[in-house]
Design a protein around this motif. Structure first.
Motif, PDB file in Angstrom:
ATOM      1  N   ALA A 130       0.646  -1.220   0.052  1.00 58.98           N
ATOM      2  CA  ALA A 130      -0.304   0.241  -0.879  1.00 58.98           C
ATOM      3  C   ALA A 130       1.004   1.158  -0.290  1.00 58.98           C
ATOM      4  O   ALA A 130       0.567   1.714  -0.596  1.00 58.98           O
ATOM      5  CB  ALA A 130      -1.186  -0.159   0.809  1.00 58.98           C
ATOM      6  N   VAL A 131       1.847   1.290   0.905  1.00 56.88           N
ATOM      7  CA  VAL A 131       3.108   2.771   0.732  1.00 56.88           C
ATOM      8  C   VAL A 131       3.429   2.605  -0.320  1.00 56.88           C
ATOM      9  O   VAL A 131       3.443   3.511  -0.615  1.00 56.88           O
ATOM     10  CB  VAL A 131       4.147   1.974   1.837  1.00 56.88           C
ATOM     11  N   LYS A 132       4.208   1.606  -0.795  1.00 62.94           N
ATOM     12  CA  LYS A 132       4.350   1.675  -2.278  1.00 62.94           C
ATOM     13  C   LYS A 132       3.560   2.080  -3.626  1.00 62.94           C
ATOM     14  O   LYS A 132       3.794   2.998  -4.183  1.00 62.94           O
ATOM     15  CB  LYS A 132       5.143   0.311  -2.510  1.00 62.94           C
ATOM     16  N   THR A 133       2.434   1.662  -3.233  1.00 63.17           N
ATOM     17  CA  THR A 133       1.539   1.890  -4.220  1.00 63.17           C
ATOM     18  C   THR A 133       0.607   3.164  -3.838  1.00 63.17           C
ATOM     19  O   THR A 133       0.735   4.394  -5.368  1.00 63.17           O
ATOM     20  CB  THR A 133       0.151   1.247  -3.486  1.00 63.17           C
ATOM     21  N   ALA A 134       1.055   4.250  -2.727  1.00 62.03           N
ATOM     22  CA  ALA A 134       0.336   5.384  -2.783  1.00 62.03           C
ATOM     23  C   ALA A 134       1.814   6.146  -3.173  1.00 62.03           C
ATOM     24  O   ALA A 134       1.719   7.175  -3.879  1.00 62.03           O
ATOM     25  CB  ALA A 134       0.430   4.990  -0.869  1.00 62.03           C
ATOM     26  N   ILE A 135       3.127   5.719  -3.005  1.00 66.04           N
ATOM     27  CA  ILE A 135       4.531   6.565  -3.024  1.00 66.04           C
ATOM     28  C   ILE A 135       4.408   7.089  -4.808  1.00 66.04           C
ATOM     29  O   ILE A 135       4.351   7.629  -5.373  1.00 66.04           O
ATOM     30  CB  ILE A 135       5.918   5.970  -2.411  1.00 66.04           C
ATOM     31  N   LYS A 136       4.260   5.451  -5.223  1.00 63.33           N
ATOM     32  CA  LYS A 136       3.927   5.422  -7.210  1.00 63.33           C
ATOM     33  C   LYS A 136       2.422   6.735  -7.384  1.00 63.33           C
ATOM     34  O   LYS A 136       3.172   7.090  -8.747  1.00 63.33           O
ATOM     35  CB  LYS A 136       3.623   3.852  -7.515  1.00 63.33           C
ATOM     36  N   THR A 137       1.599   6.271  -6.679  1.00 66.51           N
ATOM     37  CA  THR A 137       0.358   7.117  -7.349  1.00 66.51           C
ATOM     38  C   THR A 137       0.748   9.063  -7.471  1.00 66.51           C
ATOM     39  O   THR A 137       0.571   8.967  -7.890  1.00 66.51           O
ATOM     40  CB  THR A 137      -0.552   7.092  -6.506  1.00 66.51           C
ATOM     41  N   ALA A 138       1.495   9.115  -5.974  1.00 65.17           N
ATOM     42  CA  ALA A 138       1.800  10.306  -5.880  1.00 65.17           C
ATOM     43  C   ALA A 138       2.190  11.395  -7.240  1.00 65.17           C
ATOM     44  O   ALA A 138       2.738  12.275  -7.338  1.00 65.17           O
ATOM     45  CB  ALA A 138       2.271  10.425  -4.708  1.00 65.17           C
ATOM     46  N   ASN A 139       3.611  10.453  -7.524  1.00 69.14           N
ATOM     47  CA  ASN A 139       4.472  10.444  -7.979  1.00 69.14           C
ATOM     48  C   ASN A 139       3.989  10.487 -10.057  1.00 69.14           C
ATOM     49  O   ASN A 139       4.568  11.288 -10.383  1.00 69.14           O
ATOM     50  CB  ASN A 139       5.689   8.691  -8.648  1.00 69.14           C
ATOM     51  N   GLU A 140       2.567  10.075 -10.025  1.00 73.88           N
ATOM     52  CA  GLU A 140       2.520  10.239 -11.329  1.00 73.88           C
ATOM     53  C   GLU A 140       1.410  10.911 -11.337  1.00 73.88           C
ATOM     54  O   GLU A 140       1.903  11.913 -12.680  1.00 73.88           O
ATOM     55  CB  GLU A 140       1.749   8.412 -11.539  1.00 73.88           C
ATOM     56  N   ALA A 141       0.825  11.334 -10.370  1.00 74.13           N
ATOM     57  CA  ALA A 141       0.458  13.212 -10.558  1.00 74.13           C
ATOM     58  C   ALA A 141       0.625  14.604 -10.345  1.00 74.13           C
ATOM     59  O   ALA A 141       0.755  15.108 -11.257  1.00 74.13           O
ATOM     60  CB  ALA A 141      -0.062  12.782  -8.513  1.00 74.13           C
TER      61      ALA A 141
END
Length: 184
Positions: A130-141
């Motif tokens: 979940a943390v890795k997904t959140a970081i990836k989503t933030a980077n994409e945003a």
């Protein structure tokens, strides 16, 4: 790669100083440009008034006005181009530094998160994912916002260039018929 909180703070202060210095440099250049433009306008206005006072009749007065208008328009367009160049250069310099700092900070934070996740207790794989997904989503945003901002800046610059071109064409069209009437 372990980063201390003090290093994050120093990076923030360094960036704030860079931003302030870059902004002040741009403002200083604009102020100098404005002073030079004001001086030029004052000198040209005095010269134009002297020239217009020498007109013998209304027709020569109108003809002189038309002759004096074109150089003023050209100077105005040159002033606009200089303002755009200064602001664009300042914006680009700041944007480049922001991108650099964001990439650098992202690498540091990712390193810290990876190190923290490596030492996560057994059974916390879902939380780690979940943390890795959140970081990836933030980077994409961030990348999406950055791309949209660049596109908006390009559209604005293209609009200014088109408006400048249209103004110059309109000024030449207005000056051409008047010059034609004068010759007739």
């Amino acid at each position: 790669m372990y980063t201390k909180p003090e290093e994050f703070a120093k990076t923030g202060v360094d960036f704030a100083l860079f931003f302030a210095n870059t902004a002040f440099d741009g403002v200083e250049r604009l102020a100098l440009l404005n002073l030079a433009a004001a001086r030029s306008i004052f000198e040209v206005t005095l010269s134009n008034i002297t020239t217009l006072l020498g007109a013998k009749d209304i027709q020569s007065f109108v003809a002189l006005q038309q002759e004096l208008a074109k150089p003023s328009l050209d100077k105005g367009m040159e002033y606009s181009r200089n303002v755009i160049a200064i602001t664009t250069e300042t914006k680009d310099k700041i944007a480049k530094e922001v991108e650099s700092k964001v990439a650098e900070t992202h690498a540091k934070v990712s390193g810290l998160v990876e190190k923290a996740l490596e030492s996560a207790p057994a059974g916390s794989e879902v939380a780690v994912a979940a943390v890795k997904t959140a970081i990836k989503t933030a980077n994409e945003a961030y990348e999406g916002l950055n791309k949209a901002a660049k596109q908006a800046a390009e559209v604005a610059e293209a609009s200014v260039a088109a408006a400048t071109s249209a103004t110059m064409k309109a000024a030449n069209v207005v000056a051409a018929p008047k010059a034609g009437k004068k010759a007739a």
